[in-house]
Scaffold this motif. Structure first.
Motif, short mmCIF file in Angstrom:
data_model
loop_
_atom_site.label_atom_id
_atom_site.label_comp_id
_atom_site.label_asym_id
_atom_site.label_seq_id
_atom_site.Cartn_x
_atom_site.Cartn_y
_atom_site.Cartn_z
N GLY A 186 -21.88 -16.92 23.58
CA GLY A 186 -21.50 -15.61 23.11
C GLY A 186 -20.18 -15.64 22.36
O GLY A 186 -19.62 -16.68 22.08
N ARG A 187 -19.68 -14.46 22.03
CA ARG A 187 -18.42 -14.36 21.32
C ARG A 187 -17.29 -14.72 22.25
O ARG A 187 -17.32 -14.40 23.43
CB ARG A 187 -18.22 -12.93 20.80
N PRO A 188 -16.24 -15.40 21.76
CA PRO A 188 -15.13 -15.75 22.61
C PRO A 188 -14.48 -14.51 23.21
O PRO A 188 -14.39 -13.47 22.57
CB PRO A 188 -14.15 -16.47 21.65
N VAL A 189 -14.08 -14.63 24.45
CA VAL A 189 -13.37 -13.54 25.10
C VAL A 189 -11.93 -13.56 24.61
O VAL A 189 -11.22 -14.54 24.77
CB VAL A 189 -13.41 -13.69 26.63
N ALA A 190 -11.50 -12.46 24.00
CA ALA A 190 -10.22 -12.46 23.31
C ALA A 190 -9.06 -12.78 24.22
O ALA A 190 -8.17 -13.54 23.87
CB ALA A 190 -10.01 -11.09 22.64
N ALA A 191 -9.05 -12.19 25.41
CA ALA A 191 -7.91 -12.39 26.29
C ALA A 191 -7.75 -13.85 26.66
O ALA A 191 -6.65 -14.36 26.77
CB ALA A 191 -8.07 -11.55 27.55
N ALA A 192 -8.86 -14.54 26.83
CA ALA A 192 -8.77 -15.94 27.23
C ALA A 192 -8.46 -16.82 26.04
O ALA A 192 -7.63 -17.71 26.12
CB ALA A 192 -10.08 -16.38 27.88
N SER A 193 -9.13 -16.59 24.90
CA SER A 193 -8.98 -17.48 23.77
C SER A 193 -7.67 -17.28 23.04
O SER A 193 -7.12 -18.21 22.47
CB SER A 193 -10.16 -17.29 22.81
N SER A 194 -7.12 -16.08 23.02
CA SER A 194 -5.90 -15.83 22.27
C SER A 194 -4.68 -16.42 22.95
O SER A 194 -3.74 -16.84 22.29
CB SER A 194 -5.70 -14.32 22.10
N THR A 195 -4.68 -16.50 24.25
CA THR A 195 -3.52 -17.04 24.96
C THR A 195 -3.69 -18.50 25.33
O THR A 195 -2.71 -19.19 25.56
CB THR A 195 -3.29 -16.24 26.26
N GLY A 196 -4.92 -18.96 25.38
CA GLY A 196 -5.15 -20.33 25.83
C GLY A 196 -4.98 -20.50 27.32
O GLY A 196 -5.03 -21.60 27.84
N THR A 197 -4.74 -19.39 28.04
CA THR A 197 -4.46 -19.47 29.47
C THR A 197 -5.60 -20.10 30.24
O THR A 197 -5.41 -20.97 31.07
CB THR A 197 -4.18 -18.06 30.01
N THR A 198 -6.83 -19.67 29.94
CA THR A 198 -7.96 -20.17 30.70
C THR A 198 -8.13 -21.66 30.53
O THR A 198 -8.28 -22.39 31.49
CB THR A 198 -9.24 -19.44 30.26
N ASN A 199 -8.07 -22.16 29.26
CA ASN A 199 -8.29 -23.58 29.02
C ASN A 199 -7.21 -24.43 29.65
O ASN A 199 -7.50 -25.42 30.32
CB ASN A 199 -8.37 -23.84 27.52
N SER A 200 -5.94 -24.09 29.44
CA SER A 200 -4.86 -24.89 29.99
C SER A 200 -4.81 -24.77 31.50
O SER A 200 -4.51 -25.75 32.21
CB SER A 200 -3.52 -24.48 29.37
N GLY A 201 -5.11 -23.60 32.03
CA GLY A 201 -5.13 -23.43 33.48
C GLY A 201 -6.22 -24.26 34.11
O GLY A 201 -6.01 -24.91 35.15
N PHE A 202 -7.41 -24.27 33.50
CA PHE A 202 -8.50 -25.06 34.05
C PHE A 202 -8.18 -26.55 33.97
O PHE A 202 -8.51 -27.31 34.88
CB PHE A 202 -9.80 -24.77 33.31
N THR A 203 -7.52 -26.98 32.89
CA THR A 203 -7.14 -28.39 32.78
C THR A 203 -6.19 -28.79 33.91
O THR A 203 -6.33 -29.88 34.49
CB THR A 203 -6.46 -28.65 31.43
N LEU A 204 -5.25 -27.92 34.24
CA LEU A 204 -4.36 -28.19 35.36
C LEU A 204 -5.13 -28.27 36.68
O LEU A 204 -4.91 -29.16 37.50
CB LEU A 204 -3.27 -27.11 35.44
N LEU A 205 -6.02 -27.32 36.88
CA LEU A 205 -6.83 -27.31 38.11
C LEU A 205 -7.68 -28.58 38.19
O LEU A 205 -7.81 -29.19 39.26
CB LEU A 205 -7.71 -26.07 38.14
N PHE A 206 -8.26 -28.96 37.08
CA PHE A 206 -9.09 -30.17 37.00
C PHE A 206 -8.26 -31.40 37.37
O PHE A 206 -8.72 -32.26 38.14
CB PHE A 206 -9.64 -30.28 35.59
N THR A 207 -7.05 -31.48 36.86
CA THR A 207 -6.16 -32.61 37.16
C THR A 207 -5.81 -32.64 38.64
O THR A 207 -5.81 -33.71 39.27
CB THR A 207 -4.89 -32.51 36.32
N ILE A 208 -5.49 -31.48 39.20
CA ILE A 208 -5.18 -31.41 40.63
C ILE A 208 -6.38 -31.86 41.45
O ILE A 208 -6.24 -32.59 42.44
CB ILE A 208 -4.75 -29.98 41.01
N GLY A 209 -7.59 -31.44 41.07
CA GLY A 209 -8.79 -31.84 41.79
C GLY A 209 -9.00 -33.34 41.77
O GLY A 209 -9.36 -33.94 42.79
N ILE A 210 -8.76 -33.97 40.63
CA ILE A 210 -8.91 -35.42 40.51
C ILE A 210 -7.90 -36.13 41.40
O ILE A 210 -8.24 -37.09 42.13
CB ILE A 210 -8.75 -35.85 39.04
#
Length: 397
Positions: free
Chosen positions: A202-226
């Motif tokens: 679908g169309r990108p969710v503006a709040a997530a894509s405009s700030t990059g918060t979701t992507n960078s936050g998930f990357t941090l969570l992913f690193t912590i999980g590893i």
């Protein structure tokens, strides 16, 4: 990665939430039990097919590799088909794999059967976790902790059941019985589980894509999980040798691991609930700081003190995982299947690679230094948790 939006599922009543949690929990127990069945079967297969240790390791790797490598494709498939259907098909395939293993007459046949079973199990973690997350929404941390806990129940119960079956029947017949049990679980899911729905591009969710918060936050969570998985698997690699150096016998070492696993199951159950109430940051700091402290205590305490500490060590070792899984949907809104698939792929891969890396360190510096390295890794997670905190919903930090 394209942002995804979930197909609306209007039926989110309390009863359907409970049914989703119950069915995914039973499924999780089955698949995690199937995963650990191999440890019981390897000595039997070694004797029957005259296999070396390398061949046995390959069999284990085939199952784990298929399970880890196909989780992301399973998440993508759920974008086209209702995730419930994919989950049922995966459970049938996993059961069929063990059924074919019971019918196989060669090591090659066993390898193909394990590949099939591992491929079926690849659907379970990402799709079932996403189903629980969607059912409970913002209150999913606690239920995801319960879901996480059911996997440990399966790891304890199903290999034990196989051991009992082997007393009264040949291993081939025992595998057929367990394959039938898996088929029964698939029928139960098909009949009792509410639809999961599917996701679509679908169309990108503006709040997530405009700030990059979701992507960078998930990357941090992913690193912590590893890193969290690396600590757990690294420590468990050296714990029997540390106990042996303290004078533990083989049965005592077995009891020690049982105490750790019991504590770990309790940690998964409790920390999902704790993360929901005190927040992700505080829970991670508590469990990772507690893990490091317990590891250092294991290095200095005598055997009796170490044995008393091991259940608490298990709670700390496994507790972080539940709060991490519960945070995945918050950092990947609308693309939960893909996020869980990626997250589980990373943690399972870390569980396979970390013991090798810590083992090399142990060969170079000794088991004590390698064990201290696991404590240092646990402490390294704490600053990452502080960096992650701004990406989380304020009420849940």
């Amino acid at each position: 990665m394209d942002q995804l939006t979930a197909t609306p599922i209007p039926d989110t009543t309390h009863g359907n939430r409970r049914r989703t949690l119950a069915t995914t929990g039973v499924n999780h127990a089955l698949h995690d039990g199937y995963t650990d069945l191999i440890y019981v079967l390897l000595p039997i297969w070694q004797n029957e097919f005259a296999l070396g240790y390398g061949a046995l390791a390959l069999m284990r790797a085939l199952y784990a590799g298929a399970m880890a490598g196909l989780q992301i494709p399973a998440g993508r498939l759920a974008e086209r088909i209702d995730g419930k259907i994919v989950l049922v098909i995966g459970t049938v395939l996993s059961a069929l794999g063990y059924g074919l293993a019971g019918l196989s007459g060669s090591a090659i046949g066993l390898c193909l059967a394990l590949l099939l079973s591992g491929a079926g199990s690849s659907t379970q973690h990402p799709l079932a976790s996403a189903a629980v997350s969607r059912a409970y929404g913002a209150a999913a941390k606690g239920p995801l902790g319960i879901y996480n806990f059911t996997g440990d129940l399966g790891k304890a119960a199903i290999p034990a059941l196989l051991s009992l079956l082997l007393i009264i029947m040949p291993w081939r017949h025992a595998l057929l019985v367990l394959a039938l049990a898996g088929t029964a679980v698939a029928i139960y899911i098909a009949a009792a589980m509410p639809p999961i729905g599917k996701t679509r591009a679908g169309r990108p969710v503006a709040a997530a894509s405009s700030t990059g918060t979701t992507n960078s936050g998930f990357t941090l969570l992913f690193t912590i999980g590893i890193l969290d998985t690396a600590v757990r698997m690294g420590l468990l690699t050296f714990l029997p040798f540390l106990l042996q150096a303290k004078g533990a016998s083989l049965p005592t070492s077995g009891l020690a691991l049982t105490l750790v696993f019991i504590g770990g199951a309790a940690g998964k159950f409790v920390c999902g609930w704790l993360g929901e109430r005190v927040g992700t940051l505080r829970t991670i700091l508590l469990t990772e700081g507690g893990t490091a402290a317990c590891i250092l205590a294991v290095l200095v305490l005598p055997l009796a003190g170490t044995m008393m500490l091991l259940p608490l060590l298990g709670v700390m070792l496994n507790g972080t995982s539940s709060v991490l899984y519960g945070t995945v949907p918050e950092l990947a809104p609308g693309r939960t299947e893909r996020a869980f698939a990626l997250f589980y792929t990373g943690t399972i891969g870390s569980g396979a690679i970390a013991p090798i890396l810590y083992g090399v360190l142990g060969d170079a510096l000794g088991p004590t230094a390698a064990t201290m390295a696991t404590a240092i890794t646990a402490m390294a997670i704490c600053p990452l948790a502080f960096i992650l905190a701004p990406h989380l919903t304020r009420a849940r930090v």
